[in-house]
Structure formats: structure tokens, C-alpha cells
Design an enzyme around this catalytic site. Structure first.
Site, PDB file in Angstrom:
ATOM      1  N   TYR A  48      -1.622  -2.177  -3.726  1.00 24.63           N
ATOM      2  CA  TYR A  48       0.096  -2.712  -3.480  1.00 24.63           C
ATOM      3  C   TYR A  48       0.165  -4.239  -3.319  1.00 24.63           C
ATOM      4  CZ  TYR A  48       0.626   2.410  -2.683  1.00 24.63           C
ATOM      5  OH  TYR A  48       0.758   3.795  -2.888  1.00 24.63           O
ATOM      6  N   HIS A 106      -7.855   6.239  -4.177  1.00 22.74           N
ATOM      7  CA  HIS A 106      -6.442   6.298  -4.788  1.00 22.74           C
ATOM      8  C   HIS A 106      -6.247   7.184  -5.861  1.00 22.74           C
ATOM      9  CE1 HIS A 106      -2.576   3.363  -4.707  1.00 22.74           C
ATOM     10  NE2 HIS A 106      -2.578   4.677  -5.046  1.00 22.74           N
TER      11      HIS A 106
HETATM   12  N1  NAP Z   1      -1.197   7.773  -3.961  1.00 23.63           N
HETATM   13  C1  NAP Z   1      -0.496   7.173  -4.847  1.00 23.63           C
HETATM   14  O1  NAP Z   1      -0.934   7.261  -6.139  1.00 23.63           O
HETATM   15  C2  NAP Z   1       0.940   7.143  -4.758  1.00 23.63           C
HETATM   16  C3  NAP Z   1       1.834   7.045  -5.807  1.00 23.63           C
HETATM   17  C4  NAP Z   1       3.071   6.602  -5.858  1.00 23.63           C
HETATM   18  C5  NAP Z   1       3.709   6.470  -4.507  1.00 23.63           C
HETATM   19  N2  NAP Z   1       2.604   6.322  -3.108  1.00 23.63           N
HETATM   20  C6  NAP Z   1       3.052   5.965  -1.966  1.00 23.63           C
HETATM   21  O2  NAP Z   1       4.313   6.842  -1.366  1.00 23.63           O
HETATM   22  C7  NAP Z   1       5.319   6.043  -1.206  1.00 23.63           C
HETATM   23  C8  NAP Z   1       6.717   6.593  -1.478  1.00 23.63           C
HETATM   24  O3  NAP Z   1       6.764   6.876  -2.780  1.00 23.63           O
HETATM   25  P1  NAP Z   1       7.742   6.027  -3.948  1.00 23.63           P
HETATM   26  O4  NAP Z   1       7.840   4.699  -3.204  1.00 23.63           O
HETATM   27  O5  NAP Z   1       7.111   6.094  -5.348  1.00 23.63           O
HETATM   28  O6  NAP Z   1       9.376   6.829  -4.002  1.00 23.63           O
HETATM   29  P2  NAP Z   1      10.086   7.360  -3.184  1.00 23.63           P
HETATM   30  O7  NAP Z   1       9.707   7.018  -1.522  1.00 23.63           O
HETATM   31  O8  NAP Z   1      10.257   8.863  -3.107  1.00 23.63           O
HETATM   32  O9  NAP Z   1      11.459   6.747  -3.318  1.00 23.63           O
HETATM   33  C9  NAP Z   1      11.497   5.287  -3.030  1.00 23.63           C
HETATM   34  C10 NAP Z   1      13.117   4.741  -3.615  1.00 23.63           C
HETATM   35  O10 NAP Z   1      13.937   5.596  -3.121  1.00 23.63           O
HETATM   36  C11 NAP Z   1      15.052   4.674  -2.508  1.00 23.63           C
HETATM   37  N3  NAP Z   1      15.370   5.509  -1.238  1.00 23.63           N
HETATM   38  C12 NAP Z   1      14.575   5.425   0.124  1.00 23.63           C
HETATM   39  N4  NAP Z   1      15.493   6.039   0.880  1.00 23.63           N
HETATM   40  C13 NAP Z   1      16.589   6.206   0.418  1.00 23.63           C
HETATM   41  C14 NAP Z   1      17.583   6.937   0.765  1.00 23.63           C
HETATM   42  N5  NAP Z   1      17.647   7.630   2.065  1.00 23.63           N
HETATM   43  N6  NAP Z   1      18.713   7.490  -0.156  1.00 23.63           N
HETATM   44  C15 NAP Z   1      18.704   7.171  -1.466  1.00 23.63           C
HETATM   45  N7  NAP Z   1      17.717   6.451  -1.807  1.00 23.63           N
HETATM   46  C16 NAP Z   1      16.649   6.200  -0.966  1.00 23.63           C
HETATM   47  C17 NAP Z   1      14.463   3.397  -2.414  1.00 23.63           C
HETATM   48  O11 NAP Z   1      15.296   2.339  -2.970  1.00 23.63           O
HETATM   49  P3  NAP Z   1      15.718   1.359  -1.686  1.00 23.63           P
HETATM   50  O12 NAP Z   1      14.418   0.282  -1.520  1.00 23.63           O
HETATM   51  O13 NAP Z   1      16.812   0.675  -2.312  1.00 23.63           O
HETATM   52  O14 NAP Z   1      16.042   1.886  -0.388  1.00 23.63           O
HETATM   53  C18 NAP Z   1      13.400   3.499  -3.617  1.00 23.63           C
HETATM   54  O15 NAP Z   1      13.720   3.086  -4.731  1.00 23.63           O
HETATM   55  C19 NAP Z   1       5.032   4.919  -1.889  1.00 23.63           C
HETATM   56  O16 NAP Z   1       5.893   3.525  -1.315  1.00 23.63           O
HETATM   57  C20 NAP Z   1       3.734   4.797  -1.536  1.00 23.63           C
HETATM   58  O17 NAP Z   1       3.386   4.252  -0.288  1.00 23.63           O
HETATM   59  C21 NAP Z   1       1.410   6.720  -3.368  1.00 23.63           C
END
Ligand code: NAP
Length: 275
Positions: A48, A106
Site C-alpha cells: 500500500y 498477502h
Molecule cells: N488482502 C487483500 O488482498 C486485500 C484486498 C483488498 C482490500 N484489502 C483491505 O481491505 C480494506 C477494505 O477494502 P476496500 O478498500 O477494497 O473496500 P471497502 O472498504 O469495501 O470500500 C471502500 C470504498 O467505500 C467507500 N466508503 C467507505 N465508507 C462508506 C460509507 N459509509 N458509505 C458509502 N461509501 C463508503 C470509500 O469511499 P470514501 O473514501 O469516499 O469514503 C471507498 O471508495 C482495504 O482498504 C485494505 O486494507 C485487502
């Protein structure tokens, strides 16, 4: 104390802050603010490119180190044993921490024997670089292999999970091994907010669709790590412990799963290239 799940001696706060794609000052500010609001779990990764800012945000919060659960992940191009240990030490240098709480692989990497990678991951734990170890994006077959090979407990598997994707088999496989389930993309990258069923159920409880989505997961003892770059949404995503979904609501939300529900593509044979 924030609600948490226990797995193999580890206590993982049920809501963590995801930080993928948060960079620079925004990242440090969001991490600091999340911790001020009550979050006690931060999820980052060497990939990241924000571990420095995660560390900065943590220090700005003024919290003692032992009150915050910090997880980071080693990228598959660093899975050769010596590389892995070096990469883990580099994470700590960037975070400016003497250990993390959780160090994850990861993605699986078929190019390096899993026994060697896990040997190094266990060494990272034994050497005090991390309190706990685990995996991410492992399917059931790889989980079987990993748990058979690891000499230290693997406390969790982190994978994509939200109402639009049925991960019940993988979650059950984790549970059968005593491992915690950590859901990434728990609000389906924000698309949960547009779902009519989640919004309707939310109205019944005075909650938003995103809160219902997160509640659906934590009510199953699934750890969620939603990401937001917006301070006002930090509180929204954390305020999910003051209501309960009925069995009928849980079943209705489960029925939103569809075949095309996966957002993060891991159908490729190996991880994306990154050095
Ligand atoms: N291990 C892996 O391979 C892997 C893969 C993917 C992700 N991850 C981890 O998981 C975390 C979460 O997954 P993600 O970031 O992919 O997706 P997520 O948390 O499901 O969604 C994030 C998105 O949702 C929006 N959002 C957040 N809160 C909201 C709300 N209350 N209402 C409406 N929209 C909202 C955010 O926009 P705004 O910023 O505009 O609020 C952002 O665009 C990552 O940040 C990372 O740490 C791990």
C-alpha cells in the site's frame, strides 16, 4: 474496550480501518482520527506504500502502542525466506514500531514452496517481529496445506467478503481450524450504499445501508476493515454495535449474493507483479 474476536490466543478488534489507496497526509490524518474515534485496529500492507503514514497517524493519536492492533502484509515477491524476513523488518522500520500485531502473507505465491515461506513467517514471529501470523486470499485447499505446514498458529485468513459474494464455505473452513475470518472490501468498495434491500433494512433501524452491510458481517463474528478517506464516514462505519439484525433480515441479506459478486479478481494464476 472495542468488541473483538478471539482466535488462537489473539484478540482481534471486530472493526479495523482499511488503508489501501490512502496516501500521504490524508492517510495519516484518517488513521489518527479513526483512533481518536475508537478504532483499535489498522490494516496496512507493504504494497500500500503507506506504512510510514500509518505509523505517523498512530503516533499522532497519542495512544499507547499496546492498545492498537496493527496488521501488515508481505507481498508475494518477497516470499523467499530471507526476503520475507528482510521485508518484515522493513515494514517495522517504515511503521517505526518494534513489532506488529499481525503479519500476513498477502496472496499465495505458487513460485515459492509454501513450506519455505511459512518457515520464514514462523521465524518472524519467533524473532519478535510480530505477535501473530496469518494468511490472506488463501482458498480451502491452501488453508489445509498451510495449517499442516505451519509450526506457529495461523490466526486468520483475510479475504473478500460482503453480502454480494457467498463466502460461507471458506468462512466455515477457517472456523473449523479455529481461525478468524477478516473481511476485506466489506462494503463492496462502497456499492453497498446503493443497495435497496440494505437501505430498506437500514431505515427500520435508523441506520445507513453501509452500516447494515457491516453489521451483517460482525454479527457473524467476521472482522471488517472498511476503508474511507472521509472523516465523517469513519464514525458511520464504526457505529454498528448498537443494533441487531433479526434472523429474517440476516437471511434476506445473505440472499443478495450472486455469482458475479466478486470485486477483487484473484482468478489469475499468480499475484500481480510488484517489486
Ligand atoms: N488482502 C487483500 O488482498 C486485500 C484486498 C483488498 C482490500 N484489502 C483491505 O481491505 C480494506 C477494505 O477494502 P476496500 O478498500 O477494497 O473496500 P471497502 O472498504 O469495501 O470500500 C471502500 C470504498 O467505500 C467507500 N466508503 C467507505 N465508507 C462508506 C460509507 N459509509 N458509505 C458509502 N461509501 C463508503 C470509500 O469511499 P470514501 O473514501 O469516499 O469514503 C471507498 O471508495 C482495504 O482498504 C485494505 O486494507 C485487502
Amino acid at each position: 474496550m472495542t468488541p473483538a474476536v478471539e482466535a488462537k490466543g489473539a484478540r482481534i478488534p471486530l472493526v479495523g480501518l482499511g488503508t489501501w489507496d490512502l496516501r500521504g497526509r490524508t492517510c495519516a490524518r484518517v488513521v489518527e482520527q479513526a483512533l481518536r474515534l475508537g478504532y483499535r485496529h489498522i490494516d496496512t500492507a507493504e504494497m500500500y506504500d503507506n506504512e510510514r503514514e500509518v505509523g505517523e497517524g498512530f503516533r499522532a493519536s497519542g495512544l499507547p502502542r499496546n492498545e492498537v492492533f496493527v496488521a501488515t502484509k508481505i507481498w508475494p515477491s518477497h516470499f523467499a525466506p530471507r526476503e520475507l524476513l528482510r521485508a518484515a523488518k522493513d515494514c517495522l522500520v517504515r511503521l517505526r514500531m518494534s513489532e506488529v500485531d499481525l503479519l500476513l502473507l498477502h496472496w499465495p505465491n505458487p513460485q515459492v514452496p509454501l513450506s519455505e515461506t511459512l518457515g520464514a513467517l514462523c521465524q518472524a514471529k519467533e524473532g519478535g517481529l510480530t505477535r501473530h501470523i496469518g494468511v490472506s486470499n488463501f482458498n480451502t485447499a491452501l488453508l489445509d496445506e498451510a495449517t499442516a505446514l505451519s509450526t506457529e498458529p495461523l490466526i486468520c485468513n483475510q479475504f473478500e467478503m460482503h453480502p454480494f459474494l457467498d463466502q460461507s464455505k471458506l468462512a466455515a473452513a477457517c472456523r473449523a481450524k479455529g481461525m478468524a475470518v477478516v473481511a476485506y472490501a466489506p462494503i463492496a468498495r462502497g456499492s453497498a450504499k446503493n443497495d435497496a434491500v440494505l437501505a430498506r433494512i437500514g431505515q427500520e433501524h435508523g441506520k445507513t445501508a453501509a452500516q447494515v452491510c457491516l453489521r451483517y458481517l460482525v454479527q457473524q463474528d467476521v472482522v471488517v476493515i472498511p476503508r474511507t478517506s472521509k472523516i465523517e464516514r469513519l464514525e458511520e462505519n464504526f457505529s454498528i454495535f448498537d443494533f441487531t439484525l433479526t434472523d429474517a433480515e440476516m437471511a434476506e441479506i445473505a440472499s443478495l449474493a450472486r455469482r458475479s459478486g466478486r470485486i477483487v479478481d484473484w482468478s489469475f494464476s499468480g499475484p500481480p507483479k510488484w517489486d
